[in-house]
Motif scaffolding. Sequence first.
Motif, PDB file in Angstrom:
ATOM      1  N   VAL A   5       0.791  -2.042  -4.149  1.00 44.22           N
ATOM      2  CA  VAL A   5       0.950  -3.246  -3.391  1.00 44.22           C
ATOM      3  C   VAL A   5      -0.411  -3.963  -4.114  1.00 44.22           C
ATOM      4  CG1 VAL A   5       0.223  -4.184  -1.050  1.00 44.22           C
ATOM      5  CG2 VAL A   5       1.716  -2.311  -1.371  1.00 44.22           C
ATOM      6  N   VAL A  24       0.672  -6.502  -6.734  1.00 41.56           N
ATOM      7  CA  VAL A  24       1.567  -7.750  -6.295  1.00 41.56           C
ATOM      8  C   VAL A  24       1.328  -9.159  -6.827  1.00 41.56           C
ATOM      9  CG1 VAL A  24       2.913  -8.687  -4.560  1.00 41.56           C
ATOM     10  CG2 VAL A  24       2.962  -6.100  -4.689  1.00 41.56           C
ATOM     11  N   SER A  36       3.374 -11.367  -9.264  1.00 40.46           N
ATOM     12  CA  SER A  36       4.153 -12.579  -8.765  1.00 40.46           C
ATOM     13  C   SER A  36       3.662 -13.641  -9.884  1.00 40.46           C
ATOM     14  CB  SER A  36       3.285 -13.085  -7.719  1.00 40.46           C
ATOM     15  OG  SER A  36       3.890 -12.016  -6.636  1.00 40.46           O
ATOM     16  N   ASP A  75       7.435 -22.255  -3.664  1.00 43.93           N
ATOM     17  CA  ASP A  75       6.830 -20.995  -3.030  1.00 43.93           C
ATOM     18  C   ASP A  75       7.486 -19.627  -3.356  1.00 43.93           C
ATOM     19  OD1 ASP A  75       8.994 -21.086  -1.272  1.00 43.93           O
ATOM     20  OD2 ASP A  75       7.825 -20.410   0.374  1.00 43.93           O
ATOM     21  N   ALA A  82       5.165 -16.343  -3.978  1.00 43.14           N
ATOM     22  CA  ALA A  82       4.856 -15.809  -3.012  1.00 43.14           C
ATOM     23  C   ALA A  82       6.039 -15.032  -2.167  1.00 43.14           C
ATOM     24  CB  ALA A  82       4.324 -16.897  -2.070  1.00 43.14           C
ATOM     25  N   ARG A  83       7.365 -15.565  -2.442  1.00 35.15           N
ATOM     26  CA  ARG A  83       8.659 -14.897  -1.955  1.00 35.15           C
ATOM     27  C   ARG A  83       8.929 -13.755  -2.586  1.00 35.15           C
ATOM     28  NH1 ARG A  83      13.052 -19.299   0.052  1.00 35.15           N
ATOM     29  NH2 ARG A  83      11.634 -20.677   1.227  1.00 35.15           N
ATOM     30  N   TYR A  84       8.714 -13.790  -4.104  1.00 30.99           N
ATOM     31  CA  TYR A  84       9.054 -12.773  -4.940  1.00 30.99           C
ATOM     32  C   TYR A  84       8.174 -11.531  -4.447  1.00 30.99           C
ATOM     33  CZ  TYR A  84       9.871 -10.165  -9.330  1.00 30.99           C
ATOM     34  OH  TYR A  84       9.998  -9.156 -10.260  1.00 30.99           O
ATOM     35  N   GLY A  85       6.852 -11.917  -4.524  1.00 33.64           N
ATOM     36  CA  GLY A  85       5.638 -10.914  -3.996  1.00 33.64           C
ATOM     37  C   GLY A  85       5.952 -10.024  -2.867  1.00 33.64           C
ATOM     38  N   ARG A  86       6.378 -10.986  -1.836  1.00 36.20           N
ATOM     39  CA  ARG A  86       6.685 -10.113  -0.627  1.00 36.20           C
ATOM     40  C   ARG A  86       7.854  -9.311  -0.761  1.00 36.20           C
ATOM     41  NH1 ARG A  86       5.342 -15.273   1.339  1.00 36.20           N
ATOM     42  NH2 ARG A  86       7.407 -15.803   1.436  1.00 36.20           N
ATOM     43  N   SER A  87       8.862  -9.828  -1.330  1.00 37.35           N
ATOM     44  CA  SER A  87      10.214  -9.017  -1.699  1.00 37.35           C
ATOM     45  C   SER A  87       9.764  -7.811  -2.572  1.00 37.35           C
ATOM     46  CB  SER A  87      11.034  -9.785  -2.395  1.00 37.35           C
ATOM     47  OG  SER A  87      12.305  -9.101  -2.878  1.00 37.35           O
ATOM     48  N   ALA A 138       6.970  -6.301  -2.724  1.00 32.63           N
ATOM     49  CA  ALA A 138       6.013  -5.338  -1.950  1.00 32.63           C
ATOM     50  C   ALA A 138       6.756  -4.576  -0.788  1.00 32.63           C
ATOM     51  CB  ALA A 138       4.867  -6.188  -1.127  1.00 32.63           C
ATOM     52  N   ASP A 139       7.945  -5.100  -0.537  1.00 31.62           N
ATOM     53  CA  ASP A 139       8.789  -4.380   0.425  1.00 31.62           C
ATOM     54  C   ASP A 139       9.750  -3.244  -0.171  1.00 31.62           C
ATOM     55  OD1 ASP A 139       7.914  -5.877   2.577  1.00 31.62           O
ATOM     56  OD2 ASP A 139       9.748  -7.212   2.511  1.00 31.62           O
TER      57      ASP A 139
END
Length: 107
Positions: free
Chosen positions: A7, A10, A14, A37, A40-45, A47-48
């Motif tokens: 994590v 990330v 990104s 953004d 940021a969206r790529y990073g959240r995805s 990380a999940d």
Amino acid sequence: MIRLATVSDVPAISRLWEKLVAYHQALGQDMPAAVPDGAARYGRSLADRLDDNHTRVLVAEVDGQVVGYVLGVVVDLMPEIFEHHAGGFLADIFVEESYRGRGLGRA
């Protein structure tokens, strides 16, 4: 060193993804552009998906800095019509330009 992403990687991944998108855009204007953004969206995805058994994210690290990454996904395409054979593909792969030619992508 090549290792599994965590994590804490990330944000660096990104930023590399943004460079990957820019690289694709430079290849041709018909390549999709990122939304404002998008990183940021790529990073959240991403990380999940780090704990997903069907996803692997590896980073190339040099002197403590993430200089490349690869996102691989295991899939079973059309299991309703083919015998089960898991396959996969590299969804993303990128190495900083100054670190290319050293075999990091191959590793």
